[in-house]
Design a protein around this motif. Structure first.
Motif, mmCIF file in Angstrom:
data_model
loop_
_atom_site.group_PDB
_atom_site.id
_atom_site.type_symbol
_atom_site.label_atom_id
_atom_site.label_comp_id
_atom_site.label_asym_id
_atom_site.label_seq_id
_atom_site.Cartn_x
_atom_site.Cartn_y
_atom_site.Cartn_z
ATOM 1 N N LEU A 137 10.284 15.518 75.856
ATOM 2 C CA LEU A 137 11.150 16.650 75.523
ATOM 3 C C LEU A 137 12.018 17.037 76.721
ATOM 4 N N ARG A 140 14.862 14.822 77.138
ATOM 5 C CA ARG A 140 15.885 15.076 76.113
ATOM 6 C C ARG A 140 16.582 16.425 76.314
ATOM 7 N N GLN A 142 15.095 19.422 76.451
ATOM 8 C CA GLN A 142 14.387 20.504 75.761
ATOM 9 C C GLN A 142 13.268 21.056 76.661
ATOM 10 N N ARG A 143 13.668 21.517 77.822
ATOM 11 C CA ARG A 143 12.710 21.943 78.847
ATOM 12 C C ARG A 143 11.882 23.152 78.414
ATOM 13 N N ALA A 145 11.013 24.044 75.347
ATOM 14 C CA ALA A 145 10.038 23.591 74.349
ATOM 15 C C ALA A 145 8.913 22.816 75.024
#
Length: 176
Positions: A137, A140, A142-143, A145
């Motif tokens: 994540l 991608r 999405q730190r 999350a």
């Protein structure tokens, strides 16, 4: 039929856990082969998944994924279900897919590993799966999350903070 850990498989697991996958591979292969030749089926998914991890660490991801798929196939056989290893096998498959840049497939496998670990109440497998998924994540972008996912699971552990899995989880959290 009494299960005993063979010298090759025990030595292979020790080599892998010590960061020496090249030395682990022939030992794990002999361990799987000798156990299979004795008619043993129990723990084969665990041993093959360790072998797959060693093979992946040596860079042969296609062969490693083939071994992982063999593990999943055996786990799913009605007569030989060894679901105890499924979360870790799925996590390893996700990790290998990540290494190939197949992030969507990796995320699917890692979420399945996380769900399996939760269903089993296997906190250690859950932590490993969450750490690997958090790394994906974060990669991608999405730190938040990733941090939310991993911090909630990491916070569950109050002992064993010097174990490899908790150290890796904490390092992942620190990077987020």
């Amino acid at each position: 039929f009494i299960y005993q850990v063979s010298v090759p498989q025990a030595a292979g697991l020790a080599q892998l856990q010590s960061g020496r996958p090249l030395e682990a591979i022939p030992l794990l292969r002999r361990g799987v082969e000798s156990w299979t030749n004795l008619g043993g089926r129990v723990r084969i998914p665990y041993l093959k998944s360790a072998l797959a991890e060693a093979v992946a660490l040596q860079g042969d991801l296609p062969a490693a994924l083939e071994l992982i798929d063999e593990c999943i196939e055996q786990i799913e056989q009605p007569a030989f279900q060894e679901r105890i290893w499924l979360a870790e096998v799925l996590r390893l498959k996700g990790w290998m897919l990540m290494r190939q840049g197949r992030d969507d497939e990796a995320e699917t496998q890692l979420r399945a590993a996380l769900a399996c670990a939760r269903q089993q109440g296997a906190k250690s497998w859950e932590l490993r799966s969450a750490t690997t998924l958090a790394a994906l994540l974060a990669r991608r972008g999405q730190r938040d999350a990733a941090r939310d996912l991993l911090s909630s699971i990491h916070g569950w552990f109050t002992e064993g903070t010097d174990t490899k899995d908790l150290i890796e989880a904490l390092a992942c959290l620190a990077s987020l």
